[in-house]
Design an enzyme around this catalytic site. Structure first.
Site, PDB file in Angstrom:
ATOM      1  N   ALA A   1       0.836  -1.205   0.000  1.00  0.00           N
ATOM      2  CA  ALA A   1       0.000   0.000   0.000  1.00  0.00           C
ATOM      3  C   ALA A   1       0.868   1.252   0.000  1.00  0.00           C
ATOM      4  CB  ALA A   1      -0.924   0.002   1.213  1.00  0.00           C
ATOM      5  N   SER A   2       0.758   2.040  -1.052  1.00  0.00           N
ATOM      6  CA  SER A   2       1.590   3.228  -1.224  1.00  0.00           C
ATOM      7  C   SER A   2       0.749   4.494  -1.087  1.00  0.00           C
ATOM      8  CB  SER A   2       2.248   3.208  -2.607  1.00  0.00           C
ATOM      9  OG  SER A   2       2.828   4.465  -2.915  1.00  0.00           O
ATOM     10  N   PRO A   3       1.327   5.567  -0.498  1.00  0.00           N
ATOM     11  CA  PRO A   3       0.620   6.850  -0.426  1.00  0.00           C
ATOM     12  C   PRO A   3       0.780   7.684  -1.703  1.00  0.00           C
ATOM     13  CG  PRO A   3       2.731   7.087   0.634  1.00  0.00           C
ATOM     14  CD  PRO A   3       2.650   5.644   0.165  1.00  0.00           C
TER      15      PRO A   3
END
Length: 708
Positions: A279-281
C-alpha cells in the site's frame, strides 16, 4: 416488603456480576496514554528505509515520537502497546525497553504483554536493528539512535502507566479514500478471483480507531490503524521526518491540545501501521520520470531515455504530498471522534484482557496446511532467509540500483558470481525459495553476525472481543486480510464469540515482507523480500491459529527459542563528533544571516547561526530552536519549535578540518500566524577540542509579521 426484596435481589445480582465477570457489568478499565520524544541524531547518519547510501541526515523537519497506551482489567491483567515514529522495530530495542520497565515495575511488563510497532517512516536515522543487511546501508550500528528509541519507548509506557485512570474504550471504523493505492497490482491479481470479489478495493481503505475516555467521558487518547506506507517523503529527503503517519498524529493532537506546541499536551493521538506491504501513499501512480509515460506494470521499468519509474503523491512536491495525505488521515480520524458524525459506528469494548507470545524458528518450522483443491494436508516448511533479485530493483516508492527489474524469476551468471563470493546458497536453499532467484543468501551469512533474523516474534493482545495481531514485518493487503479472517474464525470456533482483529504491523522484530503464496509466484519486490520462502505466509497462518486457540483457552505455550544476543558484536563505521570550531571573533550562536525587518503570510523567514554539531545533544523533549512572539517588553512566548510543520533546520558542514558548521533555520509563515513582532532563538551544544560538551544559544534580530 416487595420493595426491600427487590433491592436485596438487585444487590445480589451486582455482587454476583462483579465477582464472576465484572467487565460485563460495565466496570471500567484502568487506562493510560503517554508520549515521549525519541528523535535520533538528525545529521551525518544514514536514514533507514530506502537503503539509499546517499540519504544522509542533514537536519530536522518533524521530530519522532513514541506513543503508548496501557490497559488493565479487574483481574489486574495488563497490556501495553507502543506506536513509534520509526521504520520498523528491532528485537534489541524491545528487549531493552522491557528490561527498563522491569527495573522500575518488576514483572508487570514482559515481552509477552508489550507490543512495539513502527509507523514505517523512511525518514528516520537507522542503525538500530542489529542485523547486518538492515544496518549495512547505515554503515553499521548507531548507539545514539538505539538509545533514543529505547528510552523514548520506555518513557511513553512509563508515562501511560503513571497516568492510568478509570476509563472506557470505544472502537469505531471509517472508510478513507484517496490515501493509498496498490503498488503491485499485478501481484494482487494473482490471488483467487472469488477471494478478490469479496473486497471493493485492492488495498484496505478502512481506518480503525480506539478511543480512550476517562470516567467523566473526557477524551484522553485515540489510536488509529491504517494500511499505508509512510513514504510520502521520497529517497531524496535528508531531513528527519515522521512522514504522513507522524504528521497525521500531530494534526489530530493539535485539535485537542489547544495552544500547545507539537509533542505537548495531555491528549495523545497515534496513527499506527497495519498490513501496508503493498500500500503506497503515492496515489498519482508510477510514471517514467523524464517522459511522464506509464511504467511497465510487471517490471516497473521504463524504456531507455524515459528515466526511472517513480510514483508520486498528490502534491506539487513531497512536502505537500505528505501534508495532503496526513490531513486526509487526520480528518478521517477526527470525524470518528465527532459524536455527531453520521458516518461513525462506535461501540464500547468490554471484556477481560489476555495476551500470548511465542518466538518462532522460521527456517526449522515444519507443519501442515489443508489443501482445498486436493482435499488433503500438505506439509509446509520454512527456508533459510534469502533475498531475491527483485529486492534490488526497489519499488515505485523508491527505485533500486543497477539494472534489476521487479518480477525477475531467472538468475544471472554475473550476479550469481557476486552472490557466491559473499556466501553461496545451498541447492536446498535454491529449491526451497523457488521461483525466487536468490541474490543474497542472508541465512547462510554469519560474518560478522546475523544478516537477517531466523527467529521471529508472534504475539497477540486481546481486549474484550478485540484482538491485536502483532506481526514481525510487512504483510501485503491480501496476506493481512487472510490473517485477520483466520484469527477471527478461530476465535469464534474456540470461544464462541465474534471477534474483530487489528493487524499491528512491523512489530517487535523486523523480517521484511510477507506475501500470499500466489503473490510470491510473481516475484515483485514484496515477494523477493519474503525472506523465508513461498510458505512464509502459510506458516504465519498456522502459528497465529495456534496462538489464538491457546490464548482463548488460557493455555501456556512453550516460549520458543530466544533470538541471539548480539549487542557485544555490533560493528560501526560511523564516527562520533570529534570537535566543533568557530571562526575567530565569531562564537557559537553568532547570527551569520539575520532576518529581514518584515514579512507577510506565506513568506519564509531564513536565519543562519554558527553552530555546533546537533549530535552533541538531541534535545529530547526540548527544541533546537524556537520561533518566539513578543508579548510585552519583558516577555516572549514560544510560537513554534523544531517539531512544528512550518519549520525546519538544515545543518551545513562549513569546514571539515576546522570543525566549522552552520545551522539554517527556516520558518514558513502560515495563514493562521498572528501578526506581531517575532524572533528566532537557537539552542545548541558544542564539543570543545580539549574535551567536554558545552551549551550555547543565539538570538536573531526581531522582525515584524504583517497580515498583508
Amino acid at each position: 416488603m416487595n420493595y426491600h426484596r427487590h433491592i436485596i435481589y438487585l444487590r445480589a445480582l451486582v455482587v454476583l456480576c462483579l465477582s464472576v465477570a465484572p467487565w460485563r457489568c460495565g466496570s471500567a478499565y484502568q487506562i493510560g496514554v503517554g508520549r515521549a520524544d525519541c528523535t535520533g541524531p538528525p545529521v551525518e547518519i544514514h536514514f533507514m528505509g530506502y537503503a539509499n547510501i546517499k540519504q544522509v541526515g542533514r537536519g530536522l523537519h518533524l521530530r519522532q515520537f513514541a506513543r503508548a497506551f496501557v490497559v488493565e482489567d479487574e483481574n489486574h491483567t495488563r497490556i501495553a502497546f507502543v506506536s513509534v515514529d520509526v521504520g520498523m522495530m528491532g528485537y534489541g530495542v524491545k528487549r531493552d525497553v522491557v528490561k527498563r520497565l522491569q527495573a522500575r515495575y518488576g514483572n508487570i511488563y514482559t515481552a509477552d504483554n508489550v507490543v512495539i510497532s513502527g509507523t514505517h517512516t523512511h525518514g528516520g536515522p537507522g542503525g538500530f536493528l542489529m542485523h547486518l543487511l538492515y544496518d549495512i546501508s547505515i554503515l553499521g550500528f548507531v548507539p545514539q539512535t538505539f538509545e533514543a528509541l529505547v528510552q523514548g519507548c520506555y518513557l511513553s509506557i512509563k508515562r501511560a502507566t503513571d497516568n492510568m485512570v478509570e476509563g472506557k474504550i470505544f472502537l469505531s471504523r471509517a472508510t478513507i479514500l484517496n490515501v493509498n493505492i496498490n503498488r503491485s497490482p499485478t501481484s494482487y491479481l494473482r490471488n483467487p478471483e472469488e477471494e478478490r470479489a469479496q473486497f471493493e478495493h485492492d488495498v484496505d481503505k478502512e481506518l480503525t480507531q480506539l478511543r480512550f475516555v476517562d470516567a467523566d467521558s473526557n477524551l484522553i487518547g485515540a489510536f488509529n490503524w491504517y494500511a499505508v506506507h509512510a513514504t510520502s517523503m521520497n529517497n531524496t529527503n535528508k531531513l528527519v521526518t515522521s512522514d504522513n503517519m507522524g504528521y497525521a498524529a500531530l494534526l489530530l493532537e493539535k485539535e485537542y491540545n489547544t495552544n500547545k506546541v507539537p509533542g505537548k499536551g495531555k491528549f495523545i493521538a497515534a496513527f499506527c501501521s497495519s498490513n501496508l506491504g503493498d500500500a503506497s501513499p503515492n496515489i498519482m501512480g508510477p510514471r517514467c520520470s523524464l517522459s511522464g509515460n506509464d511504467c511497465d506494470l510487471l517490471t516497473s521499468k521504463c524504456p531507455a531515455k524515459e528515466g526511472e519509474c517513480f510514483a508520486s503523491g498528490p502534491g506539487r512536491d513531497m512536502f505537500e504530498s505528505t501534508e495532503i495525505i496526513a490531513t486526509r488521515l487526520a480528518e478521517g480520524a477526527l470525524r470518528l471522534l465527532n459524536e455527531n458524525s453520521q458516518e461513525t459506528t462506535s461501540r464500547e469494548i468490554i471484556g477481560e484482557l489476555s495476551f500470548i507470545h511465542q518466538f518462532i524458528d522460521m527456517p526449522n518450522y515444519n507443519g501442515t496446511t489443508y489443501n482445498p483443491l486436493q482435499r488433503k494436508l500438505d506439509r509446509i516448511r520454512g527456508c533459510q532467509p534469502a533475498m531475491g533479485y527483485s529486492f534490488a530493483a526497489g519499488t515505485t516508492d523508491g527505485p533500486g540500483s543497477f539494472s534489476f527489474e521487479q518480477g525477475t524469476v531467472s538468475d544471472n551468471a554475473m550476479w550469481n558470481a557476486v552472490r557466491d563470493f559473499i556466501v553461496a546458497p545451498t541447492q536446498e536453499d535454491i529449491s526451497c525459495h523457488a521461483p525466487k532467484p536468490i541474490l543474497l543468501a542472508t541465512g547462510r551469512a554469519t560474518f560478522p553476525y546475523e544478516w537477517q533474523p531466523k527467529i521471529v516474534s508472534a504475539q497477540l493482545l486481546k481486549i474484550g472481543d478485540l484482538i491485536f495481531a502483532a506481526v514481525p514485518g510487512e504483510f501485503t493487503t491480501m496476506a493481512g486480510r487472510r490473517l485477520r479472517n483466520k484469527i477471527s474464525a478461530v476465535a469464534v470456533a474456540t470461544g464462541g464469540k465474534d471477534t474483530e482483529v487489528i493487524i499491528a504491523g512491523l512489530s517487535n522484530i523486523y523480517s521484511s515482507y510477507i506475501t500470499t503464496p500466489e503473490e510470491y509466484q510473481a516475484q515483485r519486490y514484496e515477494a523477493a523480500s519474503t525472506i523465508f520462502g513461498p510458505n512464509t505466509h502459510t506458516i504465519y497462518m498456522d502459528v497465529f491459529e495456534q496462538l489464538t486457540k491457546s490464548m482463548i483457552r488460557g493455555e501456556r505455550l512453550f516460549p520458543g527459542p530466544s533470538p541471539p544476543y548480539m549487542n557485544d558484536r555490533m560493528l560501526s563505521m560511523n564516527t562520533g563528533v570529534i570537535f566543533d570550531g568557530h571562526p575567530i571573533g565569531k562564537d557559537f550562536g553568532h547570527v551569520k544571516l539575520q532576518p529581514r525587518k518584515a514579512y507577510q503570510i506565506n513568506e519564509t523567514v531564513k536565519v543562519t547561526f554558527i553552530a555546533g554539531n546537533p549530535r552533541n545533544n538531541l534535545f529530547h523533549e526540548k527544541t533546537y530552536f524556537a520561533v518566539e512572539r513578543k508579548i510585552n517588553e519583558e516577555r516572549w512566548k514560544v510560537a513554534y519549535t523544531d517539531a512544528s510543520w512550518e519549520t525546519k533546520f538544515i545543518w551545513e558542514r562549513v569546514h571539515l578540518i576546522l570543525g566549522f558548521s552552520d545551522i539554517h533555520i527556516h520558518w514558513t509563515i502560515g495563514p493562521n500566524t498572528l501578526p506581531g513582532e517575532y524572533r528566532i532563538r537557537h539552542f545548541g551544544n558544542y564539543k570543545y577540542i580539549l574535551g567536554g560538551i558545552f551549551p550555547y544559544e543565539g538570538i536573531s534580530n526581531s522582525f515584524i509579521v504583517t497580515e498583508d
